[in-house]
Design an enzyme around this catalytic site. Structure first.
Site, short mmCIF file in Angstrom:
data_model
loop_
_atom_site.label_atom_id
_atom_site.label_comp_id
_atom_site.label_asym_id
_atom_site.label_seq_id
_atom_site.Cartn_x
_atom_site.Cartn_y
_atom_site.Cartn_z
N ASP A 1 39.25 48.22 50.12
CA ASP A 1 40.40 48.96 49.60
C ASP A 1 41.69 48.37 50.17
O ASP A 1 41.90 48.42 51.38
CB ASP A 1 40.22 50.43 50.02
CG ASP A 1 41.34 51.33 49.54
OD1 ASP A 1 42.37 50.83 49.02
OD2 ASP A 1 41.19 52.55 49.71
N ASN B 1 52.64 48.24 36.33
CA ASN B 1 52.98 48.01 34.92
C ASN B 1 54.49 47.87 34.83
O ASN B 1 55.20 48.14 35.80
CB ASN B 1 52.45 49.13 34.02
CG ASN B 1 53.03 50.47 34.38
OD1 ASN B 1 54.22 50.70 34.22
ND2 ASN B 1 52.21 51.37 34.92
N VAL C 1 44.51 50.34 41.06
CA VAL C 1 45.06 50.05 42.39
C VAL C 1 46.48 50.61 42.53
O VAL C 1 46.89 51.03 43.60
CB VAL C 1 44.97 48.53 42.70
CG1 VAL C 1 45.91 47.71 41.86
CG2 VAL C 1 45.16 48.28 44.18
N ASP C 2 47.21 50.64 41.43
CA ASP C 2 48.57 51.21 41.41
C ASP C 2 48.52 52.69 41.84
O ASP C 2 49.29 53.13 42.71
CB ASP C 2 49.11 51.07 39.97
CG ASP C 2 50.61 51.27 39.85
OD1 ASP C 2 51.29 51.45 40.87
OD2 ASP C 2 51.09 51.25 38.69
N SER D 1 45.14 42.28 36.91
CA SER D 1 44.81 42.29 35.46
C SER D 1 43.33 42.47 35.15
O SER D 1 42.98 42.58 33.97
CB SER D 1 45.31 41.03 34.73
OG SER D 1 46.70 41.11 34.50
N GLY E 1 41.28 44.95 35.77
CA GLY E 1 40.84 46.33 35.55
C GLY E 1 41.25 46.79 34.15
O GLY E 1 40.77 46.27 33.14
N TYR F 1 43.75 46.16 32.41
CA TYR F 1 44.34 45.13 31.54
C TYR F 1 43.32 44.14 30.96
O TYR F 1 43.67 43.30 30.13
CB TYR F 1 45.47 44.40 32.26
CG TYR F 1 46.78 45.18 32.30
CD1 TYR F 1 46.90 46.44 31.71
CD2 TYR F 1 47.92 44.65 32.91
CE1 TYR F 1 48.09 47.15 31.74
CE2 TYR F 1 49.12 45.35 32.94
CZ TYR F 1 49.20 46.61 32.36
OH TYR F 1 50.39 47.30 32.38
N1 AR6 Z 1 42.00 48.27 46.40
C1 AR6 Z 1 41.81 47.05 45.86
N2 AR6 Z 1 41.55 46.83 44.57
C2 AR6 Z 1 41.48 47.90 43.76
C3 AR6 Z 1 41.69 49.22 44.22
C4 AR6 Z 1 41.95 49.38 45.61
N3 AR6 Z 1 42.16 50.59 46.15
N4 AR6 Z 1 41.55 50.07 43.17
C5 AR6 Z 1 41.26 49.31 42.09
N5 AR6 Z 1 41.22 48.00 42.43
P1 AR6 Z 1 43.80 47.74 37.80
P2 AR6 Z 1 45.32 45.91 36.06
C6 AR6 Z 1 40.94 46.81 41.61
O1 AR6 Z 1 43.22 48.46 36.64
O2 AR6 Z 1 44.07 45.48 35.37
C7 AR6 Z 1 47.45 50.61 36.24
O3 AR6 Z 1 47.39 51.83 35.55
C8 AR6 Z 1 40.21 46.99 40.31
O4 AR6 Z 1 38.81 47.12 40.53
O5 AR6 Z 1 44.24 48.52 38.97
O6 AR6 Z 1 46.29 44.85 36.49
C9 AR6 Z 1 48.86 50.04 36.25
O7 AR6 Z 1 49.86 51.03 36.31
C10 AR6 Z 1 40.53 45.68 39.60
O8 AR6 Z 1 39.67 44.63 40.03
O9 AR6 Z 1 45.07 46.82 37.36
C11 AR6 Z 1 48.90 49.29 34.95
O10 AR6 Z 1 49.21 50.14 33.88
C12 AR6 Z 1 41.94 45.35 40.11
O11 AR6 Z 1 42.17 46.26 41.21
C13 AR6 Z 1 47.48 48.77 34.80
O12 AR6 Z 1 46.66 49.66 35.56
C14 AR6 Z 1 43.03 45.55 39.07
O13 AR6 Z 1 42.71 46.68 38.25
C15 AR6 Z 1 47.32 47.39 35.38
O14 AR6 Z 1 46.05 46.92 35.06
#
Ligand code: AR6
Length: 177
Positions: free
Chosen positions: A13, A27, A36-37, A129, A131, A133
């Protein structure tokens, strides 16, 4: 004299890391979301959203903004154990023909350049990107690794880069590519 840099991959994490900067996969509104956001905003507390609102307001005329895909901005980290949060916006995956690889590389590059500019030394990246995205994980991992390797020559102050994987698949990819 060469600069010594370590590049690590960890499973876990990103909000728990006491590094100089963690990178948020935000975003373009900069006003929070899931993944993660959401985790970063929850752990940092409401002051982070308040600062992001101020940053977004200042950048309201940026085309595709407040933070278009590929760009990065920096904020304080509030209740997080790190010192700063760098918010970057990855591309949504549309199949690869909408400049996704270059935009994703820009996220890593611009985050490193911003960290260097403000004098930070250690930086942790999530798998931007991959997750919500929808970017294919293997393609994204290759771009992340090459973008970091191609940028660190320009960021002599950065001595530690950590790829933080949240799922086993990304962890395996980063360790085998
Ligand atoms: N620590 C590390 N990695 C994480 C964590 C954490 N606590 N939680 C999730 N991940 P995503 P995106 C990973 O969806 O695809 C948001 O709503 C996750 O498993 O967080 O860039 C924003 O506001 C994945 O491998 O980001 C945007 O609208 C990675 O983080 C949108 O999602 C990225 O997944 C961005 O989408």
């Amino acid at each position: 004299m060469g600069t010594c840099i370590t590049i690590e991959t960890v499973l876990g994490d990103i909000t728990k890391l006491s590094v100089d900067a963690i990178v948020n996969a935000a975003n373009s509104s900069l006003l929070g979301g899931g993944g993660v956001d959401g985790a970063i905003h929850r752990a940092a507390g409401p002051e982070l959203l308040a600062e992001c609102r101020r940053i977004a307001e200042k950048r309201r005329n940026v085309p595709g903004g407040p933070c278009p895909a590929g760009d990065a901005v920096i904020s304080s980290a509030y209740k997080l154990p790190c010192k700063k949060v760098i918010h970057t916006v990855g591309p949504v995956w549309y199949g690869g023909s909408r400049n996704e690889p270059a935009l994703l590389a820009s996220c890593y590059r611009n985050s490193l350049l911003l960290a260097e500019e403000v004098g930070l030394h250690s930086i942790a990246f999530p798998n931007i990107s991959t997750g919500v995205y929808g970017y294919p994980k293997e393609l994204a991992a290759k771009i992340a690794q090459s973008a970091v390797k191609n940028t660190i020559h320009e960021t002599p102050g950065i001595t530690r880069v950590i790829f933080v994987c949240f799922d086993q698949e990304n962890f395996r990819l980063y360790n085998t590519l």
